[in-house]
Design a protein around this motif. Structure first.
Motif, PDB file in Angstrom:
ATOM      1  N   THR A 138      -5.023  -4.389   5.842  1.00  0.00           N
ATOM      2  CA  THR A 138      -6.614  -4.030   5.266  1.00  0.00           C
ATOM      3  C   THR A 138      -6.611  -2.495   4.789  1.00  0.00           C
ATOM      4  O   THR A 138      -5.918  -1.729   5.938  1.00  0.00           O
ATOM      5  N   LEU A 139      -7.403  -2.343   3.928  1.00  0.00           N
ATOM      6  CA  LEU A 139      -7.504  -0.949   3.544  1.00  0.00           C
ATOM      7  C   LEU A 139      -8.955  -0.796   3.113  1.00  0.00           C
ATOM      8  O   LEU A 139      -9.396  -1.442   2.442  1.00  0.00           O
ATOM      9  N   ALA A 140      -9.815   0.221   4.044  1.00  0.00           N
ATOM     10  CA  ALA A 140     -11.186   0.517   3.665  1.00  0.00           C
ATOM     11  C   ALA A 140     -11.472   1.833   3.528  1.00  0.00           C
ATOM     12  O   ALA A 140     -11.007   2.833   4.331  1.00  0.00           O
ATOM     13  N   GLY A 160      -5.108  -1.409   8.369  1.00  0.00           N
ATOM     14  CA  GLY A 160      -4.592  -2.500   9.388  1.00  0.00           C
ATOM     15  C   GLY A 160      -3.111  -2.091   9.473  1.00  0.00           C
ATOM     16  O   GLY A 160      -2.177  -2.971   8.811  1.00  0.00           O
ATOM     17  N   ASP A 161      -2.597  -1.147  10.141  1.00  0.00           N
ATOM     18  CA  ASP A 161      -1.179  -0.782  10.330  1.00  0.00           C
ATOM     19  C   ASP A 161      -0.698  -0.449   8.956  1.00  0.00           C
ATOM     20  O   ASP A 161       0.452  -0.915   9.004  1.00  0.00           O
ATOM     21  N   ASP A 162      -1.262   0.179   8.151  1.00  0.00           N
ATOM     22  CA  ASP A 162      -0.555   0.563   6.816  1.00  0.00           C
ATOM     23  C   ASP A 162      -1.037   2.145   6.790  1.00  0.00           C
ATOM     24  O   ASP A 162      -1.824   2.707   5.852  1.00  0.00           O
ATOM     25  N   LEU A 163      -0.366   2.974   7.474  1.00  0.00           N
ATOM     26  CA  LEU A 163      -0.663   4.449   7.236  1.00  0.00           C
ATOM     27  C   LEU A 163      -0.460   5.096   5.933  1.00  0.00           C
ATOM     28  O   LEU A 163      -1.216   5.828   5.491  1.00  0.00           O
ATOM     29  N   LYS A 164       0.763   4.445   5.584  1.00  0.00           N
ATOM     30  CA  LYS A 164       1.124   5.099   4.266  1.00  0.00           C
ATOM     31  C   LYS A 164       0.168   4.895   3.278  1.00  0.00           C
ATOM     32  O   LYS A 164      -0.072   5.809   2.608  1.00  0.00           O
ATOM     33  N   ALA A 165      -0.351   3.865   3.266  1.00  0.00           N
ATOM     34  CA  ALA A 165      -1.422   3.376   2.095  1.00  0.00           C
ATOM     35  C   ALA A 165      -2.794   4.266   2.257  1.00  0.00           C
ATOM     36  O   ALA A 165      -3.189   4.735   1.313  1.00  0.00           O
ATOM     37  N   ALA A 166      -3.118   4.512   3.592  1.00  0.00           N
ATOM     38  CA  ALA A 166      -4.079   5.122   4.000  1.00  0.00           C
ATOM     39  C   ALA A 166      -4.166   6.533   3.330  1.00  0.00           C
ATOM     40  O   ALA A 166      -4.864   7.323   2.981  1.00  0.00           O
ATOM     41  N   LEU A 167      -2.865   7.247   3.603  1.00  0.00           N
ATOM     42  CA  LEU A 167      -2.606   8.649   3.285  1.00  0.00           C
ATOM     43  C   LEU A 167      -2.516   8.904   1.618  1.00  0.00           C
ATOM     44  O   LEU A 167      -2.774   9.798   1.166  1.00  0.00           O
ATOM     45  N   GLN A 171      -4.363  -2.334  22.107  1.00  0.00           N
ATOM     46  CA  GLN A 171      -4.566  -1.169  20.842  1.00  0.00           C
ATOM     47  C   GLN A 171      -4.239  -2.007  19.486  1.00  0.00           C
ATOM     48  O   GLN A 171      -3.689  -2.978  19.626  1.00  0.00           O
ATOM     49  N   PRO A 172      -4.744  -1.377  18.400  1.00  0.00           N
ATOM     50  CA  PRO A 172      -4.518  -2.043  17.108  1.00  0.00           C
ATOM     51  C   PRO A 172      -3.135  -2.273  16.951  1.00  0.00           C
ATOM     52  O   PRO A 172      -3.062  -3.581  16.294  1.00  0.00           O
ATOM     53  N   LYS A 173      -2.310  -1.404  17.098  1.00  0.00           N
ATOM     54  CA  LYS A 173      -0.997  -1.768  16.416  1.00  0.00           C
ATOM     55  C   LYS A 173      -0.376  -3.063  17.215  1.00  0.00           C
ATOM     56  O   LYS A 173       0.500  -3.937  16.512  1.00  0.00           O
ATOM     57  N   GLU A 174      -0.708  -3.338  18.532  1.00  0.00           N
ATOM     58  CA  GLU A 174      -0.310  -4.488  19.203  1.00  0.00           C
ATOM     59  C   GLU A 174      -0.700  -5.547  18.579  1.00  0.00           C
ATOM     60  O   GLU A 174      -0.163  -6.862  18.435  1.00  0.00           O
ATOM     61  N   LEU A 175      -2.080  -5.719  18.035  1.00  0.00           N
ATOM     62  CA  LEU A 175      -2.960  -6.502  17.594  1.00  0.00           C
ATOM     63  C   LEU A 175      -2.348  -7.209  16.385  1.00  0.00           C
ATOM     64  O   LEU A 175      -1.764  -8.432  15.871  1.00  0.00           O
ATOM     65  N   ILE A 197      -9.271   9.109   9.504  1.00  0.00           N
ATOM     66  CA  ILE A 197      -8.514   8.063   9.280  1.00  0.00           C
ATOM     67  C   ILE A 197      -8.046   7.446  10.633  1.00  0.00           C
ATOM     68  O   ILE A 197      -7.667   8.147  11.455  1.00  0.00           O
ATOM     69  N   ARG A 198      -8.207   6.131  10.585  1.00  0.00           N
ATOM     70  CA  ARG A 198      -7.967   5.367  11.907  1.00  0.00           C
ATOM     71  C   ARG A 198      -7.341   3.954  11.503  1.00  0.00           C
ATOM     72  O   ARG A 198      -7.962   3.426  10.509  1.00  0.00           O
ATOM     73  N   ASP A 199      -6.560   3.571  12.649  1.00  0.00           N
ATOM     74  CA  ASP A 199      -6.182   2.208  12.310  1.00  0.00           C
ATOM     75  C   ASP A 199      -7.658   1.307  12.459  1.00  0.00           C
ATOM     76  O   ASP A 199      -8.511   1.611  13.373  1.00  0.00           O
ATOM     77  N   VAL A 200      -7.566   0.168  11.823  1.00  0.00           N
ATOM     78  CA  VAL A 200      -8.929  -0.734  12.296  1.00  0.00           C
ATOM     79  C   VAL A 200      -8.692  -1.176  13.600  1.00  0.00           C
ATOM     80  O   VAL A 200      -7.751  -1.755  13.866  1.00  0.00           O
ATOM     81  N   GLY A 201      -9.975  -1.213  14.324  1.00  0.00           N
ATOM     82  CA  GLY A 201     -10.011  -1.474  15.920  1.00  0.00           C
ATOM     83  C   GLY A 201      -9.701  -3.117  15.669  1.00  0.00           C
ATOM     84  O   GLY A 201      -9.705  -3.889  14.926  1.00  0.00           O
ATOM     85  N   CYS A 202      -9.430  -3.683  17.019  1.00  0.00           N
ATOM     86  CA  CYS A 202      -8.978  -5.023  17.515  1.00  0.00           C
ATOM     87  C   CYS A 202     -10.067  -5.743  17.026  1.00  0.00           C
ATOM     88  O   CYS A 202      -9.797  -6.807  16.548  1.00  0.00           O
TER      89      CYS A 202
END
Length: 285
Positions: free
Chosen positions: A276-278, A237-244, A44-48, A261-266
């Motif tokens: 990363t923020l897109a 890329g594991d930065d939900l705070k920035a995404a929100l 999963q993305p957070k592991e990566l 809103i989703r984590d960037v996939g692996c």
């Protein structure tokens, strides 16, 4: 559904949408310490992201001929028309491999209705296309109508993104070593977009906050009044705070109400890295 929609894991769609529209997703392979993982299946993305923050090296491999062939052939016997929307050919060899499979299946079954399409897109820009097409397919759109709409989205879905650390783009050959070193020293954050399937730098900003604010401004420059009624994609890329934070600014600035809103996939995150923020949306007609 009259047409089966198939894609690959570089689309970064949330699982609930994949299940809701019965979309088949072929996983791209991710390597960590030379061990093989299937994107969003075995890892999963957070592991990566954690692995990359600790200095781990990553690489990816396209979906194999065998896996694409196996996926597509299961619909041949039932005569179910299929559209495989593939990760941008400028960023992966998956599309070219899928075209080989398509030709081989058509040689064997000339009457079978199968179309492989290059999305010219990545991450949730790619995912937004797949989602909107799957929604239309569920409503009964014909295959010709779906293909016409895909071609429209290929030209109009905007990908605006930045990265926290240029080192990851350097490893993937997207920026020079000099740019990566200078960017790190001066806290320069690139703003990039996707043009005809390729990653293109468009601006630079000093610091994270300025880069995110500038990305929000770019939405207004590249969209029209329909932006308030669109589904906006945000991946991180594991930065939900920035995404929100970005979501709140887009809501306040443009009146948008619906977001994915989703984590960037692996498959994507292995090259873009943590932070990363897109932002993804449909640009001006």
């Amino acid at each position: 559904m009259n047409v089966k929609i198939i894609t690959d894991s570089a689309c970064d769609l949330p699982q609930n949408i994949i299940e809701q529209y019965n979309i088949d997703v072929l996983p791209i392979v991710v390597f960590m310490n030379d061990k093989e993982y299937k994107d969003s299946v075995d890892i999963q993305p957070k592991e990566l992201m954690t692995y990359m923050r600790e200095g781990g090296m990553t690489k990816t491999a396209q979906v194999t001929y065998e896996n694409i062939d196996k996926m597509l052939r299961q619909y041949v016997s039932d005569g179910i028309p299929c559209i495989y929307i593939a990760f941008s050919s400028e960023l992966s060899g998956t599309y070219q491999t899928a075209k080989l499979v398509e030709q081989d299946i058509k040689d064997e079954f000339p009457d079978y209705d199968l179309t492989v399409i290059d999305s010219k897109s990545a991450s949730l820009g790619f995912g937004l296309m797949v989602y909107l097409i799957a929604e239309l397919a569920e409503k009964g759109a014909s295959k010709d109508e779906l293909i016409e709409k895909i071609n429209y989205y290929k030209q109009h879905i905007e990908h605006i993104f930045t990265v926290e650390n240029l080192e990851y783009l350097y490893r993937g050959g997207r920026v020079s070593k000099t740019a990566a070193v200078v960017g790190s020293v001066l806290n320069i954050k690139p703003i990039l977009h996707v043009d005809d399937g390729k990653l293109i730098p468009i601006e630079r900003a000093r610091g994270r906050k300025k880069s995110l604010s500038r990305m929000i401004d770019i939405i207004g420059e590249r969209s029209d009044s329909s932006i308030s009624d669109q589904v906006i994609g945000i991946s991180h890329g594991d930065d939900l705070k920035a995404a929100l934070w970005v979501k709140e600014k887009i809501e306040a600035t443009y009146g948008a109400k619906e977001f994915i809103i989703r984590d960037v996939g692996c498959a994507i995150g292995a090259h873009s890295g943590p932070g990363t923020l897109a932002i993804f949306f449909i640009g001006k007609a």
